[in-house]
Design an enzyme around this catalytic site. Structure first.
Site, mmCIF file in Angstrom:
data_model
loop_
_atom_site.group_PDB
_atom_site.id
_atom_site.type_symbol
_atom_site.label_atom_id
_atom_site.label_comp_id
_atom_site.label_asym_id
_atom_site.label_seq_id
_atom_site.Cartn_x
_atom_site.Cartn_y
_atom_site.Cartn_z
ATOM 1 N N ARG A 30 -0.755 -23.244 -34.457
ATOM 2 C CA ARG A 30 -1.523 -23.318 -33.211
ATOM 3 C C ARG A 30 -2.072 -24.722 -33.003
ATOM 4 O O ARG A 30 -2.038 -25.241 -31.882
ATOM 5 C CB ARG A 30 -2.677 -22.306 -33.248
ATOM 6 C CG ARG A 30 -3.379 -22.160 -31.898
ATOM 7 C CD ARG A 30 -2.481 -21.442 -30.923
ATOM 8 N NE ARG A 30 -3.073 -21.366 -29.591
ATOM 9 C CZ ARG A 30 -2.776 -22.188 -28.586
ATOM 10 N NH1 ARG A 30 -1.910 -23.160 -28.756
ATOM 11 N NH2 ARG A 30 -3.336 -22.031 -27.411
ATOM 12 N N CYS A 75 -10.025 -31.466 -28.597
ATOM 13 C CA CYS A 75 -10.192 -30.008 -28.687
ATOM 14 C C CYS A 75 -11.390 -29.564 -27.857
ATOM 15 O O CYS A 75 -11.361 -28.536 -27.173
ATOM 16 C CB CYS A 75 -10.416 -29.581 -30.134
ATOM 17 S SG CYS A 75 -9.196 -30.136 -31.329
ATOM 18 N N CYS A 84 -1.692 -9.463 -61.586
ATOM 19 C CA CYS A 84 -2.989 -10.100 -61.862
ATOM 20 C C CYS A 84 -4.123 -9.474 -61.065
ATOM 21 O O CYS A 84 -5.231 -9.299 -61.580
ATOM 22 C CB CYS A 84 -2.928 -11.593 -61.554
ATOM 23 S SG CYS A 84 -1.840 -12.540 -62.635
ATOM 24 N N HIS A 85 -3.846 -9.133 -59.803
ATOM 25 C CA HIS A 85 -4.932 -8.753 -58.894
ATOM 26 C C HIS A 85 -5.057 -7.257 -58.652
ATOM 27 O O HIS A 85 -6.054 -6.818 -58.062
ATOM 28 C CB HIS A 85 -4.746 -9.463 -57.554
ATOM 29 C CG HIS A 85 -4.775 -10.948 -57.656
ATOM 30 N ND1 HIS A 85 -5.922 -11.662 -57.931
ATOM 31 C CD2 HIS A 85 -3.785 -11.870 -57.524
ATOM 32 C CE1 HIS A 85 -5.651 -12.956 -57.952
ATOM 33 N NE2 HIS A 85 -4.350 -13.114 -57.721
ATOM 34 N N CYS A 119 -11.284 -28.639 -23.930
ATOM 35 C CA CYS A 119 -10.881 -27.293 -23.513
ATOM 36 C C CYS A 119 -11.857 -26.232 -24.019
ATOM 37 O O CYS A 119 -12.349 -25.411 -23.253
ATOM 38 C CB CYS A 119 -9.485 -26.976 -24.029
ATOM 39 S SG CYS A 119 -8.154 -27.841 -23.188
ATOM 40 N N HIS A 120 -12.130 -26.248 -25.333
ATOM 41 C CA HIS A 120 -12.782 -25.111 -25.979
ATOM 42 C C HIS A 120 -14.294 -25.189 -26.018
ATOM 43 O O HIS A 120 -14.949 -24.208 -26.392
ATOM 44 C CB HIS A 120 -12.221 -24.942 -27.384
ATOM 45 C CG HIS A 120 -10.749 -24.682 -27.401
ATOM 46 N ND1 HIS A 120 -10.193 -23.555 -26.830
ATOM 47 C CD2 HIS A 120 -9.710 -25.415 -27.886
ATOM 48 C CE1 HIS A 120 -8.877 -23.595 -26.977
ATOM 49 N NE2 HIS A 120 -8.555 -24.709 -27.606
ATOM 50 N N CYS A 129 -0.883 -19.768 -56.793
ATOM 51 C CA CYS A 129 -0.656 -18.575 -57.611
ATOM 52 C C CYS A 129 0.829 -18.409 -57.927
ATOM 53 O O CYS A 129 1.206 -18.066 -59.055
ATOM 54 C CB CYS A 129 -1.181 -17.336 -56.895
ATOM 55 S SG CYS A 129 -2.965 -17.128 -56.938
ATOM 56 N N CYS A 145 -1.150 -27.159 -29.806
ATOM 57 C CA CYS A 145 -2.155 -27.773 -28.933
ATOM 58 C C CYS A 145 -1.914 -29.275 -28.813
ATOM 59 O O CYS A 145 -2.014 -29.847 -27.720
ATOM 60 C CB CYS A 145 -3.560 -27.518 -29.471
ATOM 61 S SG CYS A 145 -4.183 -25.854 -29.154
ATOM 62 N N CYS A 189 2.063 -10.255 -57.543
ATOM 63 C CA CYS A 189 0.647 -10.464 -57.206
ATOM 64 C C CYS A 189 -0.203 -9.357 -57.828
ATOM 65 O O CYS A 189 -1.301 -9.601 -58.342
ATOM 66 C CB CYS A 189 0.452 -10.459 -55.699
ATOM 67 S SG CYS A 189 1.383 -11.706 -54.795
#
Length: 284
Positions: free
Chosen positions: A241, A200, A102-103, A203-204, A137, A245, A99
């Site tokens: 996650r 979703c 290039c970076h 709940c949120h 990449c 859920c 990585c």
């Protein structure tokens, strides 16, 4: 009792637990500062936003959990960040590159990058999550094998890159070809799924700040992923996650990296715009 009645009874039980009788445990007013960087954990909601104010999940956690995230020496996810740094510098693939080839220095080249994902990729004709970009990449530039979404390597690299955006406000492209994906994610956010017939938003949006069993419901923002969860005893991706859920409401989950989860991620990035990146966060 028929399956329909069982399903309805289960759903009513969950909703009742989140209703008037649920224990309130609202968020606190503590400020998050990590290594001298103050991170916005509460920002005003813009006009038309479904929430009265935008609040990070960090503010809904206990003092002990908050303290772990606020101290890199104590944050259990920092082991993964260190591993990510070793991967960044390691040559891999037929092209004989790393990585860094290039970076360069990750602290300079990746500064603020995480805050702008998901991001439209013209070549692919679709939004790329950070995981998508890392694998592009690897396969195109390094001629290396892609990493699995939830692999130790991918989690470490996304944690490393995400850390370089700490304190930067989440802000992704909302117009052009991204608009359709964001709208698709919004539709998913408000769609009821599973045997418990929940979305979703139930709940949120409708019940954040309340306790459901042993879980303290936050507004469900994504500014800390990948996140270390005590439940997982390790680092996990945002799509893990999402999957969890869906399983909790007895629904058949979409796959990590699916169009559905990418669209949902894009919508949630817009929904939490202005919150500072916390990666890697610590949650229950």
């Amino acid at each position: 009792m028929t399956a329909r009645i069982i399903k309805r009874a289960a759903a009513l039980g969950v909703i009742a637990a989140m209703g008037a009788g649920a224990a309130l445990a609202d968020y606190d007013d503590d400020e998050l500062v990590i290594d001298g960087v103050k991170i916005a954990t509460k920002v005003p909601a813009p006009p038309g936003h479904p929430l009265p104010e935008i609040v990070s999940g960090w503010r809904f956690r206990s003092d002990e959990t908050q303290a772990l995230e606020a101290d890199d020496f104590e944050n259990p996810a920092m082991v993964a960040v260190d591993y990510g740094q070793s991967l960044w510098d390691a040559v891999d693939g037929e092209a004989g590159k790393s990585c860094a080839s290039c970076h360069g220095d990750v602290e300079e080249s990746m500064k603020g990058v995480r805050a702008g994902y998901p991001k439209w990729n013209e070549k692919a004709g679709r939004p790329f999550t950070l995981e998508n970009q890392i694998n592009a990449c690897r396969t195109e530039n390094m001629k290396a094998e892609p990493w699995k979404w939830e692999s130790r390597e991918m989690l470490a690299m996304t944690a490393l890159v995400g850390k370089q955006a700490r304190g930067y406000p989440m802000k992704i492209q909302k117009d052009g070809p991204m608009a359709e994906w964001i709208e698709k994610g919004k539709e998913l956010y408000y769609t009821r799924f599973g045997q418990l017939d929940l979305a979703c938003s139930n709940c949120h949006e409708d019940n954040y700040g309340k306790m459901i069993r042993a879980d303290h419901l936050s507004q469900g923002h994504i500014n800390g992923f990948p996140t270390y969860r005590f439940k997982w005893q390790g680092l996990g991706s945002l799509h893990r996650r999402f999957k969890g859920c869906m399983e909790n409401i007895r629904a058949e989950p979409f796959k990590r990296g699916s169009d559905e989860f990418v669209a949902l991620e894009a919508y949630l990035a817009v929904r939490g715009e202005g919150l500072g990146i916390e990666t890697p966060a610590v949650r229950n």
